[in-house]
Scaffold this motif. Structure first.
Motif, short mmCIF file in Angstrom:
data_model
loop_
_atom_site.label_atom_id
_atom_site.label_comp_id
_atom_site.label_asym_id
_atom_site.label_seq_id
_atom_site.Cartn_x
_atom_site.Cartn_y
_atom_site.Cartn_z
N GLY A 50 32.31 -22.16 26.18
CA GLY A 50 32.13 -23.31 27.04
C GLY A 50 33.37 -24.18 26.99
N SER A 51 33.17 -25.50 26.96
CA SER A 51 34.32 -26.39 26.94
C SER A 51 34.64 -26.82 25.51
N ASN A 52 33.86 -26.30 24.54
CA ASN A 52 33.99 -26.86 23.21
C ASN A 52 34.91 -26.01 22.34
N SER A 53 36.18 -26.37 22.32
CA SER A 53 37.14 -25.55 21.60
C SER A 53 37.08 -25.79 20.09
N THR A 54 36.15 -26.68 19.64
CA THR A 54 36.02 -26.86 18.20
C THR A 54 35.21 -25.71 17.58
N LEU A 55 34.59 -24.88 18.42
CA LEU A 55 33.73 -23.82 17.89
C LEU A 55 34.52 -22.52 17.78
N TYR A 111 21.66 -25.56 13.18
CA TYR A 111 22.04 -25.11 14.53
C TYR A 111 23.57 -24.99 14.62
N ASN A 112 24.28 -25.95 14.04
CA ASN A 112 25.74 -25.86 14.03
C ASN A 112 26.20 -24.56 13.35
N ALA A 113 25.56 -24.25 12.22
CA ALA A 113 25.94 -23.03 11.49
C ALA A 113 25.70 -21.80 12.35
N ALA A 242 21.02 -30.87 24.05
CA ALA A 242 22.35 -31.48 24.21
C ALA A 242 23.35 -30.82 23.26
N LEU A 243 22.93 -30.56 22.03
CA LEU A 243 23.84 -29.95 21.05
C LEU A 243 24.23 -28.53 21.48
N VAL A 244 23.23 -27.73 21.81
CA VAL A 244 23.50 -26.33 22.16
C VAL A 244 24.32 -26.26 23.45
N ASP A 245 24.01 -27.15 24.38
CA ASP A 245 24.77 -27.19 25.63
C ASP A 245 26.23 -27.60 25.38
N SER A 246 26.44 -28.48 24.39
CA SER A 246 27.82 -28.91 24.10
C SER A 246 28.66 -27.73 23.64
N TYR A 247 28.02 -26.72 23.10
CA TYR A 247 28.72 -25.50 22.70
C TYR A 247 28.82 -24.48 23.84
N GLY A 248 28.15 -24.76 24.95
CA GLY A 248 28.12 -23.78 26.04
C GLY A 248 27.23 -22.59 25.73
#
Ligand SMILES: *[C@@H]1O[C@H](CO)[C@@H](O)[C@H](O)[C@H]1NC(C)=O
Ligand SMILES: *[C@@H]1O[C@H](CO)[C@@H](O)[C@H](O)[C@H]1NC(C)=O
Ligand SMILES: *[C@@H]1O[C@H](CO)[C@@H](O)[C@H](O)[C@H]1NC(C)=O
Ligand SMILES: *[C@@H]1O[C@H](CO)[C@@H](O)[C@H](O)[C@H]1NC(C)=O
Length: 446
Positions: A50-55, A111-113, A242-248
């Motif tokens: 997605g847009s989240n390059s931190t992942l 969920y982050n993990a 919202a969290l899961v969507d932030s990761y795409g």
């Protein structure tokens, strides 16, 4: 353990071997035996989702440990050959309750993990609060063994049943309590910390701190409390989306069977609950093709098929009938064509229902359930790997029926491979997504 050649024979018998998308050892797509064509590599070693390059997807040491622990053979060679391959998100890999092998289930940290471990789909089990908000919890009434509610007197007082300690002089006297999401408001729920699910109910008192963290029971020794000491955040369904969507990434939400009488508060029906889950995704602007709704109640599936066909098309009927009665397995198998005829597209039994022992060859093959589901045109998903603990003694419930063919941790990859290539499952739930992501990446399953 069983030779891979016989698994291929079993796969051929099941008429699925030719559908294998990769070039196997000595297989059809060329390359020397044992070193078949590898799947295409992802474009970047740091796969951006997605847009989240931190992942940056990374799998940690566990899948490598499991490969090392496997019995020698072509499957081990294949999985070994992928050790240096860059890792990426796969929709084959579904996070079951976050990452509960090590993180408190249904917590933001879990969920982050799971996202970091490459799960393409992350689960929120959905239950409702007293003010009819939706929250992520595996059971309507599990707060007393998955959160610190009992250490908060003002919230513990609201539990359906108060805490009663175990009698240390009587081993059959277990501690009891019953605390439901529907006992408290959303704001109260969000003030709780998620904790590791407990299995033994020997608590004699409620204390803030080890080993109980304010919930009943102790953490199984193959899990850890390491990520429980700082408050693991509980989440509403909206927070989780919202969290899961932030990761795409994508979503699976289970309508947990209520343990309180429905209609709740006199007028909140099961259909209202099923509808509210759909509404929550719609309000968040998430398209139905990114959402896999689930339920153990067939009426929920039929409701979604009728009222929200786009959601219904990906609704997952969780099938536990085999666990409920002695004849349940056979009844479930017999029902599959009828379910398909009524519009059910995806069936999800537990792992054991999909596999069977072939004692003559010492291999694991597709069960009669798996064959019937495939014949009925149903897509198959299963649950849950990495939930059993150590496998040296057969693996327990999830490996029922094939326990005699399981005797080391590495056998998990053997069963994942049977589920994927012999049974033909399209997605797999795991309590530690890295393991299934590793397999999916190695076999080029996007
Ligand atoms: C999410 O689902 C959409 C629609 O099915 C799909 O196109 C996309 O690849 C999925 N993303 C992930 C990360 O699995
Ligand atoms: C031990 O606990 C069990 C379960 O609560 C109870 O039925 C039994 O009577 C108890 N035994 C004694 C000796 O108190
Ligand atoms: C990326 O994910 C992190 C971790 O959840 C989150 O804090 C951040 O806001 C996300 N960034 C974007 C652009 O979505
Ligand atoms: C296979 O072997 C196991 C363990 O010995 C046994 O329980 C099971 O009944 C056997 N299954 C068949 C189909 O013979």
């Amino acid at each position: 353990m069983p030779s891979f050649t016989s698994v291929l024979a079993a796969a051929a018998a099941f008429e699925l071997a030719t559908a294998a998308p990769w070039g196997p050892w000595g297989g059809h797509k060329g390359g020397p035996p044992g070193h078949g064509g590898p799947p295409p590599l992802p474009k970047s070693p740091y796969h951006e989702i997605g847009s989240n390059s931190t992942l940056l997807v990374e799998l940690g040491p566990r899948p490598y440990y499991l490969v090392d622990n496997m019995d020698a053979g072509p499957l081990k060679d294949k999985l070994n050959s992928c050790k240096a391959q860059p890792k990426s998100t796969s929709s084959f890999s579904i996070s079951h309750r976050g990452a509960p092998l090590e993180f408190p289930e249904h917590s933001k940290q879990g969920y982050n993990a799971a996202a970091r471990m490459g799960a393409g789909i992350i689960e929120c089990d959905v239950s409702f609060t007293s003010d009819r908000e939706l929250v992520c919890r595996h059971s309507n009434c599990d707060l007393h063994y998955t959160t610190n509610i009992l250490s908060k007197p003002e919230l513990a007082a609201k539990c359906s049943s108060p805490f009663v300690p175990a009698d240390p002089k009587n081993s059959s006297s277990m501690a009891t309590a019953k605390c439901c999401t529907s006992d408290i408001t959303l704001a109260e729920f969000k003030s709780l910390c998620a904790e590791m699910e407990a299995t033994s109910l020997t608590a004699t008192s409620i204390v803030q701190g080890t080993p109980y963290f304010g919930r009943i029971g102790t953490t199984p020794d193959y899990r850890t409390n390491m990520f429980s000491y700082s408050c693991a955040e509980t989440m509403s369904l909206k927070d989780q989306i919202a969290l899961v969507d932030s990761y795409g990434l994508n979503f699976t939400a289970e309508a947990k069977t209520p343990q309180v009488a429905m209609p709740f508060q006199g007028d909140y029906t099961q259909e209202d609950f099923a509808q509210q889950i759909v509404d929550t995704f719609n309000e968040a602007g998430i398209s139905a093709d990114r959402v896999w709704l689930q339920s153990f109640l067939p009426d929920d599936i039929f409701y979604w098929l009728k009222t929200s066909p786009a959601f219904g098309a990906q609704a997952v009927y969780l099938d536990e009938r085999a666990d409920l009665t002695a004849t349940g397995y056979d009844e479930a198998v017999a029902s599959l064509p009828g379910l398909a005829a009524k519009g059910v597209k995806i069936i999800a039994p537990s792992i054991w229902q999909l596999v069977a022992p072939d004692n003559a060859t010492g291999t694991i093959v597709a069960s009669s359930y798996a064959i019937a589901a495939k014949a009925a045109g149903l897509e198959i998903i299963t649950w849950s790997f990495e939930r059993s603990g150590p496998l040296e003694n057969g693996g327990g419930y999830y490996y029922t029926g094939v326990n005699n063919l399981i005797n080391n941790d590495g056998d998990e990859f053997y069963v994942i491979d049977v589920i994927s290539r012999v049974v033909g499952a399209t997605k797999i739930f795991a309590d530690w997504a890295a393991t299934v992501t590793y397999y999916a990446n190695c076999f080029g399953l996007a």
